[in-house]
Design a protein around this motif. Structure first.
Motif, PDB file in Angstrom:
ATOM      1  N   ALA A  90      -9.679  -1.605  -3.830  1.00  0.00           N
ATOM      2  CA  ALA A  90      -9.885  -2.374  -2.597  1.00  0.00           C
ATOM      3  C   ALA A  90     -10.461  -1.477  -1.506  1.00  0.00           C
ATOM      4  N   SER A  91     -10.020  -0.223  -1.478  1.00  0.00           N
ATOM      5  CA  SER A  91     -10.552   0.728  -0.502  1.00  0.00           C
ATOM      6  C   SER A  91     -12.040   0.963  -0.728  1.00  0.00           C
ATOM      7  N   VAL A 109      -3.754  -6.903  -1.246  1.00  0.00           N
ATOM      8  CA  VAL A 109      -3.382  -5.897  -2.246  1.00  0.00           C
ATOM      9  C   VAL A 109      -2.101  -5.152  -1.890  1.00  0.00           C
ATOM     10  N   LEU A 110      -1.404  -5.608  -0.857  1.00  0.00           N
ATOM     11  CA  LEU A 110      -0.257  -4.872  -0.331  1.00  0.00           C
ATOM     12  C   LEU A 110       0.790  -4.548  -1.393  1.00  0.00           C
ATOM     13  N   ARG A 136      -5.167  -0.900  -5.121  1.00  0.00           N
ATOM     14  CA  ARG A 136      -5.353  -0.576  -3.708  1.00  0.00           C
ATOM     15  C   ARG A 136      -6.531   0.380  -3.526  1.00  0.00           C
ATOM     16  N   MET A 169       0.840  -1.182   0.000  1.00  0.00           N
ATOM     17  CA  MET A 169       0.000   0.000   0.000  1.00  0.00           C
ATOM     18  C   MET A 169       0.879   1.237   0.000  1.00  0.00           C
ATOM     19  N   GLN A 180       5.874   2.642  -0.315  1.00  0.00           N
ATOM     20  CA  GLN A 180       5.470   1.254  -0.316  1.00  0.00           C
ATOM     21  C   GLN A 180       6.023   0.563   0.924  1.00  0.00           C
ATOM     22  N   SER A 234      -6.417  -5.830   2.793  1.00  0.00           N
ATOM     23  CA  SER A 234      -5.224  -4.982   2.756  1.00  0.00           C
ATOM     24  C   SER A 234      -3.972  -5.819   2.547  1.00  0.00           C
ATOM     25  N   ASN A 257      -6.064   3.161   1.187  1.00  0.00           N
ATOM     26  CA  ASN A 257      -6.139   1.838   1.787  1.00  0.00           C
ATOM     27  C   ASN A 257      -5.613   1.866   3.225  1.00  0.00           C
ATOM     28  N   ASP A 298      -1.956   6.104   1.972  1.00  0.00           N
ATOM     29  CA  ASP A 298      -2.942   6.172   0.900  1.00  0.00           C
ATOM     30  C   ASP A 298      -4.334   5.799   1.421  1.00  0.00           C
TER      31      ASP A 298
END
Length: 208
Positions: A84-85, A73-74, A81, A1, A18, A70, A145, A143
């Motif tokens: 996913a959020s 999608v890391l 990401r 993320m 990251q 989380s 996420n 971010d």
């Protein structure tokens, strides 16, 4: 993320960077803590007939699922990401609507929960969430996420304090009103967080 920093390898953790193994480990621990608390709190919530405890238990389940997403999608890109959020925002909104409905049902039936059980379980849940919040604090401004994970944990801790206050209110008044008020408050927190995460994720997708 976190936003990719432009290098071919993963970059160090921090705002907009990251994360490496440390964040992954924190997410895994948070997932295990939340899953365990869901199992414990759903049982005691049913036993105590408390809408607030049941709401908190469902929140723990939602958070465990969010931490799992989380982790999944890391290592993915910003778009994955952010999407996913959006999924997590929907889950938070669904939780909020469910809790509001449960509180309305409690109002109609006039049920009175067990104050002692509410207080004890609420304290244990607060300790669990404070430990997770402390682990996640360094990534609270990442971010969308990362922010969704932080907001879930923050809301949980606020909700736990509110559950304990509700327990005192139920004990002092012999009424279920404090329990229903707290359940409604937790529903509002979930819906507000869902709105914030959705807006953040949409901005990230628009910037790609």
């Amino acid at each position: 993320m976190g936003v990719h920093c432009g290098c071919a390898h993963g970059c160090s953790t921090g705002q907009g960077l990251q994360p490496h193994g440390r964040y992954r480990t924190v997410l895994l621990l948070a997932l295990l803590i939340n899953a365990g608390m869901f199992a414990l709190e759903i049982g005691f919530g049913l036993k105590a007939n408390s809408s607030a405890l049941l709401a908190d238990a469902l929140d723990f389940l939602g958070d465990a699922a969010n931490y799992g997403i989380s982790l999944w999608v890391l290592a993915m890109g910003v778009a994955a990401r952010a999407r996913a959020s959006l999924v997590k925002a929907v889950s938070m909104a669904t939780f909020g609507i469910w809790v509001a409905g449960d509180a309305a049902w409690g109002l109609l039936t006039g049920s009175v929960p067990q104050a002692t059980t509410m207080g004890m379980v609420g304290m244990l849940a607060l300790l669990a969430n404070l430990s997770v919040a402390a682990m996640l604090y360094a990534w609270r401004n990442g971010d969308s996420n990362m922010r969704s994970v932080w907001l879930c944990t923050r809301n949980d801790a606020i909700g736990n304090v509110a559950v304990m206050l509700a327990a005192l209110g139920v004990f002092g008044t012999g009424s279920g009103w404090p329990d229903l008020v707290v359940a409604s408050m937790m529903a509002g927190l979930a819906l507000t967080a869902a709105w914030q995460v959705t807006n953040h994720a949409r901005l990230e997708l628009a910037s790609i």
